[in-house]
Design an enzyme around this catalytic site. Sequence first.
Site, PDB file in Angstrom:
ATOM      1  N   LYS A  16     -25.214  31.151  41.532  1.00  0.00           N
ATOM      2  CA  LYS A  16     -24.732  29.778  41.383  1.00  0.00           C
ATOM      3  C   LYS A  16     -23.651  29.402  42.398  1.00  0.00           C
ATOM      4  O   LYS A  16     -23.706  28.371  43.043  1.00  0.00           O
ATOM      5  CB  LYS A  16     -24.137  29.661  39.971  1.00  0.00           C
ATOM      6  CG  LYS A  16     -24.454  28.440  39.236  1.00  0.00           C
ATOM      7  CD  LYS A  16     -24.188  28.563  37.735  1.00  0.00           C
ATOM      8  CE  LYS A  16     -23.118  29.518  37.285  1.00  0.00           C
ATOM      9  NZ  LYS A  16     -21.817  28.974  37.034  1.00  0.00           N
ATOM     10  N   ARG A  91     -20.547  23.438  30.118  1.00  0.00           N
ATOM     11  CA  ARG A  91     -21.216  24.702  29.803  1.00  0.00           C
ATOM     12  C   ARG A  91     -21.612  24.764  28.331  1.00  0.00           C
ATOM     13  O   ARG A  91     -22.065  25.797  27.843  1.00  0.00           O
ATOM     14  CB  ARG A  91     -20.346  25.905  30.185  1.00  0.00           C
ATOM     15  CG  ARG A  91     -19.026  25.913  29.520  1.00  0.00           C
ATOM     16  CD  ARG A  91     -18.348  27.242  29.413  1.00  0.00           C
ATOM     17  NE  ARG A  91     -17.306  27.047  28.449  1.00  0.00           N
ATOM     18  CZ  ARG A  91     -16.010  26.946  28.746  1.00  0.00           C
ATOM     19  NH1 ARG A  91     -15.606  27.092  29.967  1.00  0.00           N
ATOM     20  NH2 ARG A  91     -15.137  26.725  27.798  1.00  0.00           N
ATOM     21  N   ARG A 136     -13.637  42.830  40.752  1.00  0.00           N
ATOM     22  CA  ARG A 136     -13.240  41.857  39.734  1.00  0.00           C
ATOM     23  C   ARG A 136     -13.096  42.531  38.375  1.00  0.00           C
ATOM     24  O   ARG A 136     -14.035  43.092  37.835  1.00  0.00           O
ATOM     25  CB  ARG A 136     -14.254  40.709  39.672  1.00  0.00           C
ATOM     26  CG  ARG A 136     -13.955  39.713  40.784  1.00  0.00           C
ATOM     27  CD  ARG A 136     -14.829  38.528  40.858  1.00  0.00           C
ATOM     28  NE  ARG A 136     -15.098  37.848  39.594  1.00  0.00           N
ATOM     29  CZ  ARG A 136     -15.842  36.754  39.540  1.00  0.00           C
ATOM     30  NH1 ARG A 136     -16.351  36.239  40.629  1.00  0.00           N
ATOM     31  NH2 ARG A 136     -16.086  36.166  38.404  1.00  0.00           N
TER      32      ARG A 136
END
Length: 199
Positions: A16, A91, A136
């Site tokens: 995305k 979302r 991350r």
Amino acid sequence: MTSTRLLIVGPQGSGKGTQGARIAEAFGIPVVSTGDIFRANIKEGTDLGLQVKAITDAGDLVPDEVTFAIVKDRLEQTDAAEGFLLDGFPRNVAQVALLDEFLTGRDEALDAVIELNVPREESLKRIALRAQEQGRADDTEAAIAHRLDIYERETAPILAVYRTREVVDTIDGTGELDEITDRIVAALEARGLVRVAAA
């Protein structure tokens, strides 16, 4: 200049962010990514950043009202007046209503919703790779599975809402990056949207 208002939707690991940036550049519009805004605030140690970090570290999602306030502020900036690409908002169905109210107030609507379709196994594989490359902390296996479950439970239903408006383009999100970008651009151009540069 014609306006282009887009939303890109897909599970974590669907590409995305990458495709959103490419499409925004092709159509000359800014990306409004809640994830990027949140990460920037976390990095800068702002009050919002600390609040968001505590929530995301627990593997949970930031509350609707916090997210919407940030998105609204960003959409009111000058560079988003002629269009934008939303990534990460709305979302869930409640956020669709918030966005609808905001856009209707400006006599605007989304031109297209890009759904990146990627099998769950592929998403998991890509996120694991990203965690390795970018380090991350929120990309642990448990957190990833939790976020994919939330996506399937909360975000996927917004597509049903947008399908009734006939604005959803479902794109195969597997394959080479350029191939995926070309598929998205072709779908948007078929809707009459005009790009400013070659993607």
